[in-house]
Design an enzyme around this catalytic site. Structure first.
Site, PDB file in Angstrom:
ATOM      1  N   MET A   1      -2.339   3.845   1.526  1.00 55.38           N
ATOM      2  CA  MET A   1      -1.256   3.752   2.504  1.00 55.38           C
ATOM      3  C   MET A   1      -0.340   4.936   2.246  1.00 55.38           C
ATOM      4  O   MET A   1       0.781   4.800   1.749  1.00 55.38           O
ATOM      5  CB  MET A   1      -0.536   2.407   2.349  1.00 55.38           C
ATOM      6  CG  MET A   1      -1.381   1.258   2.909  1.00 55.38           C
ATOM      7  SD  MET A   1      -0.885  -0.332   2.249  1.00 55.38           S
ATOM      8  CE  MET A   1      -1.773  -0.295   0.696  1.00 55.38           C
TER       9      MET A   1
ATOM     10  N   HIS B   1      -7.251   1.433  -1.175  1.00 63.81           N
ATOM     11  CA  HIS B   1      -6.627   1.377   0.151  1.00 63.81           C
ATOM     12  C   HIS B   1      -5.427   2.315   0.124  1.00 63.81           C
ATOM     13  O   HIS B   1      -4.417   2.007  -0.504  1.00 63.81           O
ATOM     14  CB  HIS B   1      -6.219  -0.085   0.420  1.00 63.81           C
ATOM     15  CG  HIS B   1      -5.473  -0.285   1.691  1.00 63.81           C
ATOM     16  ND1 HIS B   1      -4.774  -1.452   1.964  1.00 63.81           N
ATOM     17  CD2 HIS B   1      -5.313   0.502   2.786  1.00 63.81           C
ATOM     18  CE1 HIS B   1      -4.222  -1.368   3.156  1.00 63.81           C
ATOM     19  NE2 HIS B   1      -4.522  -0.194   3.673  1.00 63.81           N
TER      20      HIS B   1
ATOM     21  N   SER C   1      -6.496  -8.048  -4.557  1.00 67.35           N
ATOM     22  CA  SER C   1      -5.567  -6.922  -4.603  1.00 67.35           C
ATOM     23  C   SER C   1      -4.712  -6.995  -5.858  1.00 67.35           C
ATOM     24  O   SER C   1      -3.932  -7.932  -6.039  1.00 67.35           O
ATOM     25  CB  SER C   1      -4.666  -6.923  -3.364  1.00 67.35           C
ATOM     26  OG  SER C   1      -3.573  -6.065  -3.591  1.00 67.35           O
TER      27      SER C   1
ATOM     28  N   GLY D   1       2.491  -2.524   3.266  1.00 68.03           N
ATOM     29  CA  GLY D   1       3.650  -2.156   2.446  1.00 68.03           C
ATOM     30  C   GLY D   1       3.947  -3.131   1.318  1.00 68.03           C
ATOM     31  O   GLY D   1       4.410  -2.724   0.272  1.00 68.03           O
TER      32      GLY D   1
ATOM     33  N   HIS E   1      -9.284  -4.434  -5.292  1.00 66.60           N
ATOM     34  CA  HIS E   1      -8.586  -3.722  -4.228  1.00 66.60           C
ATOM     35  C   HIS E   1      -7.339  -3.065  -4.808  1.00 66.60           C
ATOM     36  O   HIS E   1      -6.496  -3.729  -5.405  1.00 66.60           O
ATOM     37  CB  HIS E   1      -8.223  -4.719  -3.131  1.00 66.60           C
ATOM     38  CG  HIS E   1      -7.584  -4.124  -1.918  1.00 66.60           C
ATOM     39  ND1 HIS E   1      -8.304  -3.592  -0.874  1.00 66.60           N
ATOM     40  CD2 HIS E   1      -6.282  -4.007  -1.567  1.00 66.60           C
ATOM     41  CE1 HIS E   1      -7.474  -3.174   0.066  1.00 66.60           C
ATOM     42  NE2 HIS E   1      -6.231  -3.416  -0.329  1.00 66.60           N
TER      43      HIS E   1
ATOM     44  N   ASP F   1      -4.053  -0.856  -4.031  1.00 65.72           N
ATOM     45  CA  ASP F   1      -3.156  -0.422  -2.958  1.00 65.72           C
ATOM     46  C   ASP F   1      -2.325   0.768  -3.400  1.00 65.72           C
ATOM     47  O   ASP F   1      -1.428   0.642  -4.237  1.00 65.72           O
ATOM     48  CB  ASP F   1      -2.226  -1.580  -2.562  1.00 65.72           C
ATOM     49  CG  ASP F   1      -2.979  -2.673  -1.826  1.00 65.72           C
ATOM     50  OD1 ASP F   1      -3.577  -2.364  -0.774  1.00 65.72           O
ATOM     51  OD2 ASP F   1      -2.971  -3.825  -2.296  1.00 65.72           O
TER      52      ASP F   1
ATOM     53  N   ASP G   1      -6.983  -7.678   5.470  1.00 64.70           N
ATOM     54  CA  ASP G   1      -6.052  -7.499   4.346  1.00 64.70           C
ATOM     55  C   ASP G   1      -4.650  -7.889   4.801  1.00 64.70           C
ATOM     56  O   ASP G   1      -4.129  -7.318   5.754  1.00 64.70           O
ATOM     57  CB  ASP G   1      -6.097  -6.027   3.912  1.00 64.70           C
ATOM     58  CG  ASP G   1      -5.171  -5.715   2.741  1.00 64.70           C
ATOM     59  OD1 ASP G   1      -4.626  -6.647   2.136  1.00 64.70           O
ATOM     60  OD2 ASP G   1      -5.014  -4.508   2.447  1.00 64.70           O
TER      61      ASP G   1
ATOM     62  N   MET H   1      -5.745  -4.640   9.369  1.00 60.55           N
ATOM     63  CA  MET H   1      -4.610  -5.196   8.626  1.00 60.55           C
ATOM     64  C   MET H   1      -4.089  -6.443   9.346  1.00 60.55           C
ATOM     65  O   MET H   1      -3.927  -6.443  10.564  1.00 60.55           O
ATOM     66  CB  MET H   1      -3.470  -4.177   8.540  1.00 60.55           C
ATOM     67  CG  MET H   1      -3.728  -2.960   7.670  1.00 60.55           C
ATOM     68  SD  MET H   1      -3.992  -3.331   5.928  1.00 60.55           S
ATOM     69  CE  MET H   1      -2.459  -4.134   5.457  1.00 60.55           C
TER      70      MET H   1
ATOM     71  N   MET I   1       0.444   3.367  -2.421  1.00 60.40           N
ATOM     72  CA  MET I   1       1.530   3.534  -1.446  1.00 60.40           C
ATOM     73  C   MET I   1       2.434   4.677  -1.890  1.00 60.40           C
ATOM     74  O   MET I   1       2.739   4.809  -3.080  1.00 60.40           O
ATOM     75  CB  MET I   1       2.356   2.250  -1.357  1.00 60.40           C
ATOM     76  CG  MET I   1       1.549   1.002  -1.019  1.00 60.40           C
ATOM     77  SD  MET I   1       2.634  -0.395  -0.756  1.00 60.40           S
ATOM     78  CE  MET I   1       1.434  -1.740  -0.691  1.00 60.40           C
TER      79      MET I   1
ATOM     80  N   GLY J   1      -4.295 -10.859  -2.356  1.00 59.71           N
ATOM     81  CA  GLY J   1      -3.462 -10.497  -3.494  1.00 59.71           C
ATOM     82  C   GLY J   1      -2.771 -11.709  -4.074  1.00 59.71           C
ATOM     83  O   GLY J   1      -3.200 -12.264  -5.100  1.00 59.71           O
TER      84      GLY J   1
HETATM   85  C1  DX5 Z   1      -0.338  -4.812   1.800  1.00 58.93           C
HETATM   86  C2  DX5 Z   1      -1.539  -4.493   0.975  1.00 58.93           C
HETATM   87  C3  DX5 Z   1      -2.322  -5.679   0.592  1.00 58.93           C
HETATM   88  C4  DX5 Z   1      -1.572  -6.689  -0.221  1.00 58.93           C
HETATM   89  C5  DX5 Z   1      -2.036  -8.030   0.234  1.00 58.93           C
HETATM   90  O1  DX5 Z   1       0.136  -3.660   2.416  1.00 58.93           O
HETATM   91  O2  DX5 Z   1      -2.409  -3.620   1.665  1.00 58.93           O
HETATM   92  O3  DX5 Z   1      -3.551  -5.337  -0.018  1.00 58.93           O
HETATM   93  O4  DX5 Z   1      -1.774  -6.586  -1.598  1.00 58.93           O
HETATM   94  O5  DX5 Z   1      -1.289  -8.997  -0.411  1.00 58.93           O
HETATM   95  P1  DX5 Z   1      -1.350 -10.510   0.052  1.00 58.93           P
HETATM   96  O6  DX5 Z   1      -2.765 -10.958  -0.066  1.00 58.93           O
HETATM   97  O7  DX5 Z   1      -0.419 -11.185  -0.891  1.00 58.93           O
HETATM   98  O8  DX5 Z   1      -0.860 -10.554   1.478  1.00 58.93           O
HETATM   99 ZN    ZN Z   2      -4.441  -3.358   0.785  1.00 58.16          ZN
END
Ligand code: DX5
Ligand code: ZN
Length: 223
Positions: A66, A64, A8, A140, A31, A33, A173, A135, A35, A195
């Site tokens: 969100m 992804h 991520s 977030g 990946h 994200d 994730d 998840m 948001m 991530g």
């Molecule tokens: C969180 C994201 C993840 C995030 C994961 O809402 O969807 O993709 O980047 O980060 P880590 O791996 O650090 O938990």
């Molecule tokens: Zn994600």
């Protein structure tokens, strides 16, 4: 079942995403994200960044979303260059219609579940999907602690997928790291988003290899 790693970029340097992509050249996906500060209390990036990243990254983009109203926005992420687009079912008005629209555009259609969203009500939708995302943190933010409470759902999701005989990938994730990835693989996940574990490592590419090896071993042992 082949194991795939999707780092991520949320935990990478947003001022240099091209270098971030290069630093995980062995990854199966990137990946991304997205948001919107409405579906989740955070704001990241959108279509223009995805479009630019798609031009410079060798890996396919795993977006992804969100965001609210994915029915309206998700197809545009395919146009922007995403190979896989995952929407949250909690935000989606018509998941079957949206999944079909994504597939009609030759993208992989993914559907995500927040930790408190059960998988069972969506059993009949599985055939419409290419990937289910369970998840393992509240969406977030990166760097949150892995929620063990989600493991039984990964197991149940794998059972439902097996029952339907589909080729659906099961992604996890949130909080996935060298400490937690084996638990996820044993439970039946096969696509792993990480991530902070990857981009926080001294050698991100070596961490990708390590995570894939750990998940492959744990998944082989469990089956
Ligand atoms: C969180 C994201 C993840 C995030 C994961 O809402 O969807 O993709 O980047 O980060 P880590 O791996 O650090 O938990
Ligand atoms: Zn994600």
């Amino acid at each position: 079942m082949s194991i795939q790693i999707s780092p991520s970029i949320l935990s990478a340097d947003f001022a240099n995403l091209e270098a971030a992509a290069r630093s995980v050249s062995g990854a199966d996906w990137l990946h991304v994200d997205v948001m919107d500060n409405h579906f989740v209390p955070n704001l990241t990036l959108g279509l223009p960044v995805v479009e630019s990243l798609a031009k410079v990254a060798d890996q396919p983009l795993d977006c992804h979303l969100m965001i609210e109203d994915p029915d309206r926005w998700a197809p545009e992420y395919v146009d922007a260059g995403a190979t896989s687009v995952t929407f949250h079912v909690e935000a989606c008005a018509a998941p079957v219609r949206l999944a079909r629209e994504l597939r009609a555009k030759q993208a992989r259609a993914g559907m995500a579940l927040k930790p408190a969203t059960p998988v069972e009500p969506y059993e009949d939708l599985l055939s419409e999907l290419d990937m289910l995302l369970v998840m393992t943190v509240e969406p977030g933010f990166g760097g949150q602690q892995f929620l063990d409470v989600c493991l039984p759902k990964i197991r149940r999701a794998r059972e439902l997928i097996a029952r339907h005989g589909g080729e659906i990938w099961l992604q996890v994730d949130g909080g996935v790291s060298a400490e937690t990835i084996e638990r996820c693989a044993e439970a039946g996940a096969d696509v792993f988003v990480a991530g902070s574990a990857v981009f926080g490592a001294d050698d991100p590419d070596a961490m990708v290899v390590r995570l894939r090896d750990q998940a492959t071993a744990a998944s082989t042992k469990a089956r």
